[in-house]
Design a protein around this motif. Sequence first.
Motif, PDB file in Angstrom:
ATOM      1  N   VAL A  35      86.813  61.219  12.228  1.00 19.94           N
ATOM      2  CA  VAL A  35      88.228  60.916  12.417  1.00 19.94           C
ATOM      3  C   VAL A  35      88.344  59.977  13.609  1.00 19.94           C
ATOM      4  O   VAL A  35      87.772  60.221  14.668  1.00 19.94           O
ATOM      5  CB  VAL A  35      89.056  62.197  12.662  1.00 19.94           C
ATOM      6  CG1 VAL A  35      90.484  61.838  13.003  1.00 19.94           C
ATOM      7  CG2 VAL A  35      88.998  63.097  11.432  1.00 19.94           C
ATOM      8  N   VAL A  36      89.067  58.887  13.397  1.00 22.30           N
ATOM      9  CA  VAL A  36      89.301  57.888  14.439  1.00 22.30           C
ATOM     10  C   VAL A  36      90.787  57.909  14.758  1.00 22.30           C
ATOM     11  O   VAL A  36      91.620  57.711  13.867  1.00 22.30           O
ATOM     12  CB  VAL A  36      88.865  56.485  13.933  1.00 22.30           C
ATOM     13  CG1 VAL A  36      89.210  55.417  14.936  1.00 22.30           C
ATOM     14  CG2 VAL A  36      87.384  56.473  13.582  1.00 22.30           C
ATOM     15  N   THR A  37      91.119  58.154  16.004  1.00 22.95           N
ATOM     16  CA  THR A  37      92.525  58.232  16.380  1.00 22.95           C
ATOM     17  C   THR A  37      93.086  56.839  16.672  1.00 22.95           C
ATOM     18  O   THR A  37      92.345  55.895  16.952  1.00 22.95           O
ATOM     19  CB  THR A  37      92.719  59.111  17.635  1.00 22.95           C
ATOM     20  OG1 THR A  37      92.116  58.464  18.755  1.00 22.95           O
ATOM     21  CG2 THR A  37      92.142  60.502  17.435  1.00 22.95           C
ATOM     22  N   ARG A  38      94.379  56.753  16.630  1.00 17.54           N
ATOM     23  CA  ARG A  38      95.083  55.508  16.973  1.00 17.54           C
ATOM     24  C   ARG A  38      94.745  55.110  18.410  1.00 17.54           C
ATOM     25  O   ARG A  38      94.543  53.942  18.721  1.00 17.54           O
ATOM     26  CB  ARG A  38      96.584  55.725  16.780  1.00 17.54           C
ATOM     27  CG  ARG A  38      97.409  54.495  16.852  1.00 17.54           C
ATOM     28  CD  ARG A  38      98.869  54.790  16.496  1.00 17.54           C
ATOM     29  NE  ARG A  38      99.065  54.809  15.046  1.00 17.54           N
ATOM     30  CZ  ARG A  38      99.209  55.894  14.305  1.00 17.54           C
ATOM     31  NH1 ARG A  38      99.201  57.081  14.845  1.00 17.54           N
ATOM     32  NH2 ARG A  38      99.383  55.804  13.005  1.00 17.54           N
ATOM     33  N   GLU A  39      94.658  56.105  19.300  1.00 25.76           N
ATOM     34  CA  GLU A  39      94.340  55.848  20.705  1.00 25.76           C
ATOM     35  C   GLU A  39      92.934  55.262  20.849  1.00 25.76           C
ATOM     36  O   GLU A  39      92.713  54.353  21.663  1.00 25.76           O
ATOM     37  CB  GLU A  39      94.474  57.133  21.530  1.00 25.76           C
ATOM     38  CG  GLU A  39      95.899  57.616  21.683  1.00 25.76           C
ATOM     39  CD  GLU A  39      96.433  58.359  20.442  1.00 25.76           C
ATOM     40  OE1 GLU A  39      95.633  58.773  19.563  1.00 25.76           O
ATOM     41  OE2 GLU A  39      97.664  58.505  20.351  1.00 25.76           O
ATOM     42  N   MET A  40      91.980  55.790  20.079  1.00 25.88           N
ATOM     43  CA  MET A  40      90.615  55.249  20.113  1.00 25.88           C
ATOM     44  C   MET A  40      90.608  53.784  19.686  1.00 25.88           C
ATOM     45  O   MET A  40      89.940  52.955  20.306  1.00 25.88           O
ATOM     46  CB  MET A  40      89.693  56.071  19.194  1.00 25.88           C
ATOM     47  CG  MET A  40      89.412  57.466  19.671  1.00 25.88           C
ATOM     48  SD  MET A  40      88.632  58.512  18.402  1.00 25.88           S
ATOM     49  CE  MET A  40      87.050  57.705  18.188  1.00 25.88           C
ATOM     50  N   LEU A  41      91.350  53.501  18.618  1.00 32.33           N
ATOM     51  CA  LEU A  41      91.390  52.125  18.124  1.00 32.33           C
ATOM     52  C   LEU A  41      92.042  51.190  19.132  1.00 32.33           C
ATOM     53  O   LEU A  41      91.543  50.089  19.382  1.00 32.33           O
ATOM     54  CB  LEU A  41      92.113  52.074  16.776  1.00 32.33           C
ATOM     55  CG  LEU A  41      91.389  52.771  15.632  1.00 32.33           C
ATOM     56  CD1 LEU A  41      92.292  52.869  14.417  1.00 32.33           C
ATOM     57  CD2 LEU A  41      90.097  52.057  15.295  1.00 32.33           C
ATOM     58  N   LEU A  42      93.151  51.619  19.724  1.00 28.71           N
ATOM     59  CA  LEU A  42      93.818  50.782  20.726  1.00 28.71           C
ATOM     60  C   LEU A  42      92.887  50.507  21.910  1.00 28.71           C
ATOM     61  O   LEU A  42      92.797  49.380  22.396  1.00 28.71           O
ATOM     62  CB  LEU A  42      95.104  51.438  21.214  1.00 28.71           C
ATOM     63  CG  LEU A  42      96.295  51.337  20.273  1.00 28.71           C
ATOM     64  CD1 LEU A  42      97.433  52.228  20.767  1.00 28.71           C
ATOM     65  CD2 LEU A  42      96.765  49.899  20.135  1.00 28.71           C
ATOM     66  N   LYS A  43      92.180  51.521  22.350  1.00 31.15           N
ATOM     67  CA  LYS A  43      91.293  51.379  23.501  1.00 31.15           C
ATOM     68  C   LYS A  43      90.061  50.537  23.171  1.00 31.15           C
ATOM     69  O   LYS A  43      89.708  49.623  23.916  1.00 31.15           O
ATOM     70  CB  LYS A  43      90.862  52.756  23.987  1.00 31.15           C
ATOM     71  CG  LYS A  43      89.901  52.742  25.152  1.00 31.15           C
ATOM     72  CD  LYS A  43      89.534  54.160  25.550  1.00 31.15           C
ATOM     73  CE  LYS A  43      88.424  54.171  26.560  1.00 31.15           C
ATOM     74  NZ  LYS A  43      87.096  54.188  25.953  1.00 31.15           N
ATOM     75  N   ASP A  44      89.399  50.839  22.047  1.00 33.11           N
ATOM     76  CA  ASP A  44      88.103  50.237  21.752  1.00 33.11           C
ATOM     77  C   ASP A  44      88.170  48.927  20.978  1.00 33.11           C
ATOM     78  O   ASP A  44      87.297  48.081  21.135  1.00 33.11           O
ATOM     79  CB  ASP A  44      87.230  51.237  20.994  1.00 33.11           C
ATOM     80  CG  ASP A  44      86.935  52.483  21.804  1.00 33.11           C
ATOM     81  OD1 ASP A  44      86.980  52.411  23.056  1.00 33.11           O
ATOM     82  OD2 ASP A  44      86.672  53.533  21.202  1.00 33.11           O
ATOM     83  N   VAL A  45      89.167  48.759  20.132  1.00 32.87           N
ATOM     84  CA  VAL A  45      89.268  47.532  19.329  1.00 32.87           C
ATOM     85  C   VAL A  45      90.203  46.524  19.994  1.00 32.87           C
ATOM     86  O   VAL A  45      89.926  45.339  20.014  1.00 32.87           O
ATOM     87  CB  VAL A  45      89.727  47.849  17.885  1.00 32.87           C
ATOM     88  CG1 VAL A  45      89.921  46.581  17.078  1.00 32.87           C
ATOM     89  CG2 VAL A  45      88.714  48.774  17.199  1.00 32.87           C
ATOM     90  N   TRP A  46      91.301  47.023  20.568  1.00 33.21           N
ATOM     91  CA  TRP A  46      92.293  46.119  21.165  1.00 33.21           C
ATOM     92  C   TRP A  46      92.175  46.031  22.684  1.00 33.21           C
ATOM     93  O   TRP A  46      92.807  45.204  23.298  1.00 33.21           O
ATOM     94  CB  TRP A  46      93.707  46.567  20.792  1.00 33.21           C
ATOM     95  CG  TRP A  46      94.170  46.043  19.484  1.00 33.21           C
ATOM     96  CD1 TRP A  46      94.878  44.894  19.276  1.00 33.21           C
ATOM     97  CD2 TRP A  46      93.977  46.615  18.198  1.00 33.21           C
ATOM     98  NE1 TRP A  46      95.119  44.726  17.936  1.00 33.21           N
ATOM     99  CE2 TRP A  46      94.575  45.778  17.250  1.00 33.21           C
ATOM    100  CE3 TRP A  46      93.342  47.772  17.744  1.00 33.21           C
ATOM    101  CZ2 TRP A  46      94.570  46.048  15.892  1.00 33.21           C
ATOM    102  CZ3 TRP A  46      93.331  48.036  16.390  1.00 33.21           C
ATOM    103  CH2 TRP A  46      93.942  47.184  15.479  1.00 33.21           C
ATOM    104  N   GLN A  47      91.404  46.931  23.305  1.00 33.45           N
ATOM    105  CA  GLN A  47      91.342  47.040  24.769  1.00 33.45           C
ATOM    106  C   GLN A  47      92.759  47.117  25.346  1.00 33.45           C
ATOM    107  O   GLN A  47      93.113  46.451  26.304  1.00 33.45           O
ATOM    108  CB  GLN A  47      90.589  45.851  25.397  1.00 33.45           C
ATOM    109  CG  GLN A  47      89.104  45.870  25.192  1.00 33.45           C
ATOM    110  CD  GLN A  47      88.687  45.393  23.815  1.00 33.45           C
ATOM    111  OE1 GLN A  47      89.199  44.395  23.330  1.00 33.45           O
ATOM    112  NE2 GLN A  47      87.770  46.091  23.183  1.00 33.45           N
ATOM    113  N   HIS A  48      93.567  47.965  24.727  1.00 31.16           N
ATOM    114  CA  HIS A  48      94.982  48.114  25.051  1.00 31.16           C
ATOM    115  C   HIS A  48      95.177  49.356  25.913  1.00 31.16           C
ATOM    116  O   HIS A  48      94.498  50.359  25.724  1.00 31.16           O
ATOM    117  CB  HIS A  48      95.771  48.258  23.744  1.00 31.16           C
ATOM    118  CG  HIS A  48      97.225  47.996  23.863  1.00 31.16           C
ATOM    119  ND1 HIS A  48      98.095  48.921  24.347  1.00 31.16           N
ATOM    120  CD2 HIS A  48      97.962  46.905  23.565  1.00 31.16           C
ATOM    121  CE1 HIS A  48      99.317  48.420  24.326  1.00 31.16           C
ATOM    122  NE2 HIS A  48      99.265  47.199  23.858  1.00 31.16           N
TER     123      HIS A  48
END
Length: 92
Positions: A35-48
């Motif tokens: 499971v990949v969270t929205r927060e993980m994606l923002l941090k790791d893919v967008w550096q957001h």
Amino acid sequence: MDLIEQTVFRGGKKIDLLPRELKLLEYFLRHHGQVVTREMLLKDVWQHDLGIETNVVDTHISNLRRKIDDHGLPSRIANVRKLGYMLRAPAP
């Protein structure tokens, strides 16, 4: 997915993805079955910065699904209710 050439093929056909879609797909492939969270994606893919509400993840996942999924079959990127998303194995 060829990481060096930055290309994606499915069933012998090239799939044209935008740079962010490539990063998103690579992330899902590296975390297949998790499971990949929205927060993980923002941090790791967008550096957001975390804690900021945005629908950028949902929009990019929707676009990626449209490009990689087989029409009429369940999406390869599943919603995991209240948790995030998960890349599923292809249908047999």
